[in-house]
Design a protein around this motif. Sequence first.
Motif, PDB file in Angstrom:
ATOM      1  N   ALA A 106     -10.128  -4.003  -3.952  1.00 47.93           N
ATOM      2  CA  ALA A 106     -10.166  -3.037  -2.772  1.00 47.93           C
ATOM      3  C   ALA A 106      -8.816  -2.455  -2.094  1.00 47.93           C
ATOM      4  N   VAL A 107      -7.993  -3.606  -2.012  1.00 50.09           N
ATOM      5  CA  VAL A 107      -6.698  -3.289  -1.300  1.00 50.09           C
ATOM      6  C   VAL A 107      -5.561  -3.614  -2.255  1.00 50.09           C
TER       7      VAL A 107
ATOM      8  N   GLN B 279      -7.277   5.157  -1.171  1.00 47.25           N
ATOM      9  CA  GLN B 279      -8.802   4.861  -0.729  1.00 47.25           C
ATOM     10  C   GLN B 279      -9.668   6.148  -0.820  1.00 47.25           C
ATOM     11  N   ASN B 280      -9.345   7.163  -0.135  1.00 44.91           N
ATOM     12  CA  ASN B 280     -10.136   8.304  -0.487  1.00 44.91           C
ATOM     13  C   ASN B 280      -9.244   9.352  -0.099  1.00 44.91           C
ATOM     14  N   VAL B 281      -9.434  10.652  -0.412  1.00 43.13           N
ATOM     15  CA  VAL B 281      -8.861  12.023  -0.440  1.00 43.13           C
ATOM     16  C   VAL B 281      -9.475  12.837   0.635  1.00 43.13           C
ATOM     17  N   ILE B 282      -8.730  13.152   1.695  1.00 41.05           N
ATOM     18  CA  ILE B 282      -9.293  14.150   2.561  1.00 41.05           C
ATOM     19  C   ILE B 282      -8.535  15.526   2.671  1.00 41.05           C
TER      20      ILE B 282
ATOM     21  N   THR C  61     -15.132   2.438   3.476  1.00 40.67           N
ATOM     22  CA  THR C  61     -13.962   2.209   2.475  1.00 40.67           C
ATOM     23  C   THR C  61     -13.115   1.487   3.251  1.00 40.67           C
ATOM     24  N   ALA C  62     -12.014   0.709   2.389  1.00 39.71           N
ATOM     25  CA  ALA C  62     -10.991   0.175   3.288  1.00 39.71           C
ATOM     26  C   ALA C  62      -9.796   0.952   3.860  1.00 39.71           C
ATOM     27  N   GLY C  63     -10.170   2.260   3.780  1.00 40.65           N
ATOM     28  CA  GLY C  63      -9.011   3.231   4.261  1.00 40.65           C
ATOM     29  C   GLY C  63      -8.602   3.081   5.709  1.00 40.65           C
ATOM     30  N   SER C  64      -7.724   3.694   6.070  1.00 35.37           N
ATOM     31  CA  SER C  64      -7.377   3.528   7.579  1.00 35.37           C
ATOM     32  C   SER C  64      -8.013   4.905   8.342  1.00 35.37           C
ATOM     33  N   ARG C  65      -7.790   6.081   7.569  1.00 34.26           N
ATOM     34  CA  ARG C  65      -8.286   7.204   8.370  1.00 34.26           C
ATOM     35  C   ARG C  65      -9.811   7.549   8.061  1.00 34.26           C
ATOM     36  N   GLY C  66     -10.105   7.520   6.972  1.00 30.33           N
ATOM     37  CA  GLY C  66     -11.386   7.558   6.474  1.00 30.33           C
ATOM     38  C   GLY C  66     -12.272   6.511   6.114  1.00 30.33           C
ATOM     39  N   ALA C  67     -12.240   5.452   7.049  1.00 26.16           N
ATOM     40  CA  ALA C  67     -12.705   4.034   6.738  1.00 26.16           C
ATOM     41  C   ALA C  67     -14.081   4.350   6.673  1.00 26.16           C
TER      42      ALA C  67
ATOM     43  N   ASP D 271     -12.975  -7.449  -5.807  1.00 19.89           N
ATOM     44  CA  ASP D 271     -14.001  -7.042  -4.544  1.00 19.89           C
ATOM     45  C   ASP D 271     -15.312  -7.473  -5.250  1.00 19.89           C
TER      46      ASP D 271
ATOM     47  N   THR E 158     -13.903  15.661   2.071  1.00 25.72           N
ATOM     48  CA  THR E 158     -13.561  14.117   1.672  1.00 25.72           C
ATOM     49  C   THR E 158     -13.785  13.743   0.279  1.00 25.72           C
ATOM     50  N   ALA E 159     -13.030  13.083  -0.430  1.00 20.84           N
ATOM     51  CA  ALA E 159     -13.609  12.506  -1.934  1.00 20.84           C
ATOM     52  C   ALA E 159     -13.371  11.200  -1.426  1.00 20.84           C
ATOM     53  N   VAL E 160     -14.452  10.427  -1.700  1.00 22.34           N
ATOM     54  CA  VAL E 160     -14.659   8.864  -1.629  1.00 22.34           C
ATOM     55  C   VAL E 160     -14.795   8.337  -3.066  1.00 22.34           C
ATOM     56  N   PRO E 161     -13.742   8.070  -3.694  1.00 19.76           N
ATOM     57  CA  PRO E 161     -14.245   7.365  -5.021  1.00 19.76           C
ATOM     58  C   PRO E 161     -15.007   6.221  -4.955  1.00 19.76           C
TER      59      PRO E 161
ATOM     60  N   ASP F   5      -5.493   8.651   1.690  1.00 20.67           N
ATOM     61  CA  ASP F   5      -5.767   7.683   2.640  1.00 20.67           C
ATOM     62  C   ASP F   5      -5.615   6.213   1.952  1.00 20.67           C
ATOM     63  N   THR F   6      -4.909   5.544   2.624  1.00 20.66           N
ATOM     64  CA  THR F   6      -4.686   3.938   2.039  1.00 20.66           C
ATOM     65  C   THR F   6      -5.271   3.057   2.900  1.00 20.66           C
ATOM     66  N   ALA F   7      -5.024   1.728   2.485  1.00 20.68           N
ATOM     67  CA  ALA F   7      -5.664   0.570   3.548  1.00 20.68           C
ATOM     68  C   ALA F   7      -4.377   0.094   4.194  1.00 20.68           C
TER      69      ALA F   7
ATOM     70  N   ARG G 158      -3.685   2.801  -5.098  1.00 20.54           N
ATOM     71  CA  ARG G 158      -4.043   2.288  -3.657  1.00 20.54           C
ATOM     72  C   ARG G 158      -4.831   3.273  -2.893  1.00 20.54           C
TER      73      ARG G 158
ATOM     74  N   GLN H 261       0.815  -1.369   0.000  1.00 14.89           N
ATOM     75  CA  GLN H 261      -0.100   0.087  -0.032  1.00 14.89           C
ATOM     76  C   GLN H 261       0.877   1.176  -0.039  1.00 14.89           C
TER      77      GLN H 261
ATOM     78  N   ARG I 224     -13.995   2.661  -4.654  1.00 14.79           N
ATOM     79  CA  ARG I 224     -13.578   2.186  -3.261  1.00 14.79           C
ATOM     80  C   ARG I 224     -14.566   1.897  -2.227  1.00 14.79           C
TER      81      ARG I 224
END
Lengths: 678, 154
Positions: free
Chosen positions: B153-154, A436-439, B116-122, A630, B86-89, A457-459, A434, A285, B92
Amino acid sequence: MKLAVQSIPYRALQKVSGVVILLFFLATANDWGTHVAVGASAAVLAAAGAYEVAYYRRFDYELTADTLDISSGVISRREREIPYRRIQNVDVSRNVIQRAIGIAAVDLETAGGSSTEGSIRYVTPAEATRLQREVQRRKSATKARAGGTGSATGVGTATGAAGDASDGDDFAEPVEEDLFAISPGELALVGALSFDGRLIGLLAFVASGSVPVLSGFLPASSAALLTATAVVGLGLLVLVSWVIGAVVAFSNYYGFRLSRAGDELRYERGLFRRYSGSIPTEKVQTLTISDNPAKRALGYATLSIETAGYAPGQGGDYGSQAAVPIAATDRVYDLAREVEAFGDPEFSRPPTRIRWRYGFRYAMVVTLLTGIAFAIDWWVAATLPWYGPLALLLVVPLAAHLKWKHRGYWLGENHLLTRNGFWSRQVKAVPYYRIQNVIDTRTVFQRRWRVATVVADTAGTGSIVGGDAAAVDFDVTEAVTLREELTDRLQDALVERRARREPFEWLDVDDTDTDDTDDEEDTDTDEEAGTNDTSETTADGVDADDSTTSGDAELDETEPDDTGPGDTAADGVVRPEFGATDRDYSQPAETVDTGDYAVDHHPSDADVAYKGDENGDDGLDGFDDDDGEDEAEVDSENGVDDGENGVDDGIDIADAEDDVDDDTEGDAEDDEKRRSDR
Amino acid sequence: MTTLRLHPRVRLVWALRAALLAAFLTLPLAAGAYFGYLPEWVPIVAGAALLAVGVGHALLRYRRWSYEIREDALYLDRGVVTQVRTAVPLVRIQHVDSRRGPVERGVGLASCVVYTAGSRGADVRIPGLTPERADDLREELKRLAIRADGEDAV
């Protein structure tokens, strides 16, 4: 397969040793006599032993064709099947005792869940290694089978070392190629340089407990003596934490070795407790290259690799330490590029005005320190030079400048790189794919300076190794651009991936030549399929043209995909437009970031859709490339899937068309179908 | 797609929450006043101040909150003290919930949570939706996520 027999007494002792010690303690404290304690301990031990025997008898694991099955549990039974493809990391660890009696703990991580998904305690070391290798072998084998029987030769060529000669189930153990082995000098450096600031805090906390005791010994406090004690105490703290850090690092990284076997990295390390594990490169990641002023001065850096396998809170044991503890900076970058070829970063810094912000911030800290010093001075009624901390104000501009200087981000071709921190500088490389979302966050203070922080943000493990890649304190307009750029590039990366994947799926629509993966033909058939407009997949931006346009390439069902005449050569063959990407093809694929692009990992993915039924696949596994799928993917392709199977079974293409038409309105049905497919 | 706002009634939810928090925080002060350690006006003033801050925050929060479903991502814009965008594709998105807490049920609202699978904006939560809207949004996001064809996803 069973656990190692030695694990029974070990597990039993491990579980109850605390209880036994407590019993003895109680016995001596309450005068029960030793025999009571011994008796009780024996009883506890016997119970634990019995439980562990039952556990041993119940515990069974098996490597089946597609899954690793673990059945365990004495009181509540559990059967667990972990598909090989989903396994991210396989870690083996052995501490001193375990090494003495010849057992090893095996942990299997998948991306989901909050804990280790498969934990096998304990097997013999040989068995552990076998498991590790076998899981990887079978993983590649499943992949190859999913790729059909056509040509397995292409699998893993991108990584150079992967089994180049095998097909089907008999996947050979890939050649292991050493990437890095720590030298004694480097090991010494790791120890010397692994100074952990957090330890000081901890020690200070512990030591503060002894202050009242010490103050009893101190005579009437004179200013000089107090300062001296403080200085000596501080020095001792630093020294002790440094020694502790050095010892821990030394024992952790003793005999560190990193090697590459096919598409995974393997590492080994540890003096007292031996760890070994595997990191699949395709699941990486984030890469983090970190250093501190000392390391920078000596030209060294540290590399850590994050995969999604480690849940927060458990990464400390393996995940964050799984990469290169120390090596010359160039070497670290080379190693990092082996994993993710991100090129040569040229970081852009935040606006210079932000230095004022840092300056103010530090000045406030200095003022606060002075205030505290004054308070202490007033409290102990001594004449300390409480204004001492004010001298720090002189360093504030420098500190602010350094802070600013070490920030930055860079948009590479396929990666976002960010850089932060002076004392512990971290360069993070995140493949766009990779994200996941952009903050984008702006605190009150940041708004005053019209700046924002953009986080990709990644996983990955996130919190463990210091959070996500963040471009901190960039101008608001730049931040907005960056945020949009990142989402766009993610879409591009997705389209590119899909483009790589899909030509092969359409290979056989009108061409039954299964084992050929020639690019020309792919695009050709693709083009034809597109004009036939048989299904939404075709319209999905298959040819290289579409990969340049970002968002709209995803899935317009109606878009006729006959728009690629720009490449039509004299022979009427449409060639993929490689020029659409900025990749450098002048170098051999192995040394450039092929990013799986130039070299096709799974040329035979094309066969999956039809051959799926032969393999007993439901087409679900068939579709995914190395990274697995997925749900969304499965969903959206369900229609197509059927379509292709239909073709294979000799049913008319019109079936597929119908399928797709239904697709839009029949989401719910689609869902159900998917479920039943599973 | 245009930028979407929350249902105005969500202010009530947030204000209620702020009131509860204010009450909770003033409780020790009130106890102090009851047992005579503090003058009586302290809890009143403190409670009123907390309530004012909380309600003000809730109102500002409502004014700030907006979300938007664009062709490739879900955009959220929120936050009073720290503004967060926040932008959540859509690719994802792992799964989508619509849920209703007790307070939300009380005022007839629901929220939609996107994972989502993210760590911060899960997980990102869109509060203040009517139950129908929350269900629609869930369905829409599900549909879009499926259409977006995320392969991995990951």
